[in-house]
Design a protein around this motif. Structure first.
Motif, PDB file in Angstrom:
ATOM      1  N   ILE A  31     -81.292 -46.363 -65.865  1.00 57.80           N
ATOM      2  CA  ILE A  31     -80.504 -45.860 -66.835  1.00 57.80           C
ATOM      3  C   ILE A  31     -79.389 -44.979 -65.854  1.00 57.80           C
ATOM      4  O   ILE A  31     -79.739 -44.141 -64.965  1.00 57.80           O
ATOM      5  CB  ILE A  31     -81.001 -44.788 -67.461  1.00 57.80           C
ATOM      6  N   LEU A  65     -76.187 -37.665 -69.755  1.00 59.69           N
ATOM      7  CA  LEU A  65     -76.545 -38.578 -70.363  1.00 59.69           C
ATOM      8  C   LEU A  65     -76.124 -38.110 -71.670  1.00 59.69           C
ATOM      9  O   LEU A  65     -76.322 -36.942 -72.042  1.00 59.69           O
ATOM     10  CB  LEU A  65     -78.174 -38.835 -70.162  1.00 59.69           C
ATOM     11  N   ALA A  85     -80.057 -41.371 -74.950  1.00 60.92           N
ATOM     12  CA  ALA A  85     -80.608 -41.753 -73.623  1.00 60.92           C
ATOM     13  C   ALA A  85     -81.628 -40.920 -73.572  1.00 60.92           C
ATOM     14  O   ALA A  85     -82.955 -41.107 -72.960  1.00 60.92           O
ATOM     15  CB  ALA A  85     -79.486 -41.759 -72.433  1.00 60.92           C
ATOM     16  N   VAL A 140     -70.381 -47.601 -67.561  1.00 59.21           N
ATOM     17  CA  VAL A 140     -70.224 -46.019 -66.852  1.00 59.21           C
ATOM     18  C   VAL A 140     -69.930 -45.837 -65.426  1.00 59.21           C
ATOM     19  O   VAL A 140     -69.826 -46.750 -64.574  1.00 59.21           O
ATOM     20  CB  VAL A 140     -71.929 -45.606 -66.687  1.00 59.21           C
ATOM     21  N   GLY A 144     -78.281 -49.095 -71.441  1.00 56.86           N
ATOM     22  CA  GLY A 144     -77.657 -47.900 -71.886  1.00 56.86           C
ATOM     23  C   GLY A 144     -77.345 -47.833 -73.393  1.00 56.86           C
ATOM     24  O   GLY A 144     -77.611 -48.726 -74.121  1.00 56.86           O
ATOM     25  N   ARG A 190     -73.713 -51.775 -68.673  1.00 58.86           N
ATOM     26  CA  ARG A 190     -75.210 -52.099 -69.098  1.00 58.86           C
ATOM     27  C   ARG A 190     -75.269 -53.432 -69.187  1.00 58.86           C
ATOM     28  O   ARG A 190     -74.289 -54.226 -69.484  1.00 58.86           O
ATOM     29  CB  ARG A 190     -75.677 -51.266 -70.325  1.00 58.86           C
TER      30      ARG A 190
END
Length: 352
Positions: free
Chosen positions: A6, A86, A90, A50, A44, A60
């Motif tokens: 993550i 986050l 998440a 990201v 994600g 992701r």
């Protein structure tokens, strides 16, 4: 061995790549990279990539899956003060995974993410020496550890980041797949052997709970400049210029805050680092003298003996002398604390 990654906003690319490459090398024979003995994925909340702290975006691979299919969920942290790490979805996923007994791993500043989610209470938590004071200020009732590469506390594992991520990955690979597989992985990565969790972080921690507080912002910034320039020390004039104050005003502020002149404090800081290198490395005294900004080995040795009451070679051979360390004439109580414990660092956020 199954691992789900993550990624936080502005995550550290090195931490992700090192961990994932270790799994890749352990998963198959040679460097075939097939997910046979190991499985890994990036999950994600959003399909939007990201951005890592160096600017490289990573998307992701899939949405959040049933956490029970993973041995570990690895939260890859990064920049600490660059906005939320986050989103709520998440965070809730991590809490659900924790309730189901899934192992949670925080690397780099992933330890902050787990702590902010309330998942590190009554557990030891590894943080980088660089962010130790940040962690204490935000979580005064937690148990941070800044002198180890990583910490395993039941089903919570935290790692300071950097090259220590490779050591942590090797530990988990050995736990699940055996020592031969872990050793093969390290060797392909050109690492002689994995370091144990308890090995000291390369830079000694510079924050100790209960140490003297430095309130003045300019002095705290000056301490950071000193800490970041140990090998090539800055002059008082250079530090004053960077702080946009006169040399005279800076010296006055510094003495009021620490009880010492900037030059005396700077010298103690460099000697303390040299003391740590002598106890925690095999580097020669000459190399350590250069690393700590002294002109030659003889100068370093004279200054070191004046503060610690023993020569550098004597310390390495016989250990520290009994009793409190000797102090140079005229040093304040703050310096005495610096000799026996670690100096409290400035608030690094001022420069981030």
């Amino acid at each position: 061995m199954s691992v789900g990654f993550i990624l936080t906003n502005n995550f550290t690319l090195t931490a992700l790549a090192t961990f994932m490459d270790a799994l890749r090398l352990a998963a198959d024979d040679g460097d075939g990279s097939r997910q046979i003995r190991c499985r890994w994925t990036i999950m994600g909340s959003s399909p939007e990539p990201v951005k890592s702290s160096c600017g490289i975006p990573v998307a992701r691979w899939e949405a959040f899956q049933d956490p029970r299919q993973f041995d570990y969920l690895v939260v890859v942290g990064g920049l600490l003060h660059a906005g939320p790490q986050l989103d709520a979805q998440a965070v809730e996923y991590l809490r659900t995974a924790a309730a189901q007994g899934v192992g949670l791993v925080g690397v780099c500043t992933g330890s902050f993410v787990l702590s902010r989610a309330g998942l590190m209470r009554n557990r030891r938590c590894c943080v980088s020496w660089y962010h130790y004071r940040d962690y204490l200020e935000e979580f005064p009732d937690h148990q941070p550890v800044a002198e180890q590469l990583y910490v395993v506390d039941r089903d919570r594992i935290t790692c300071a980041g950097g090259a220590g991520v490779a050591d942590l990955a090797a530990f988990l690979i050995e736990r699940h797949l055996g020592s031969a597989c872990a050793q093969k992985t390290m060797h392909i990565m050109l690492i002689d052997k994995a370091r144990p969790a308890g090995q000291s972080q390369p830079q000694p921690p510079t924050a100790v709970e209960g140490g003297p507080a430095i309130v003045n912002d300019r002095v705290r910034r000056a301490l950071l400049l000193m800490e970041q320039n140990l090998t090539t020390p800055l002059t008082v004039e250079q530090i004053s210029s960077r702080l946009s104050v006169s040399t005279r005003q800076f010296e006055r502020l510094f003495r009021e805050a620490t009880g010492m002149s900037p030059n005396s404090f700077y010298r103690i800081l460099r000697l303390r680092y040299g003391h740590w290198l002598l106890r925690n490395s095999t580097r020669s005294v000459t190399d350590i003298a250069q690393e700590t900004g002294f002109s030659d080995c003889a100068h370093f040795s004279r200054q070191f003996r004046g503060v610690y009451g023993v020569s550098p070679s004597g310390l390495r051979r016989d250990g520290p002398p009994p009793g409190p360390p000797a102090m140079a004439e005229g040093l304040s109580a703050v310096t005495a604390l610096a000799l026996d414990r670690d100096l409290v660092p400035p608030d690094r956020r001022l420069f981030e």
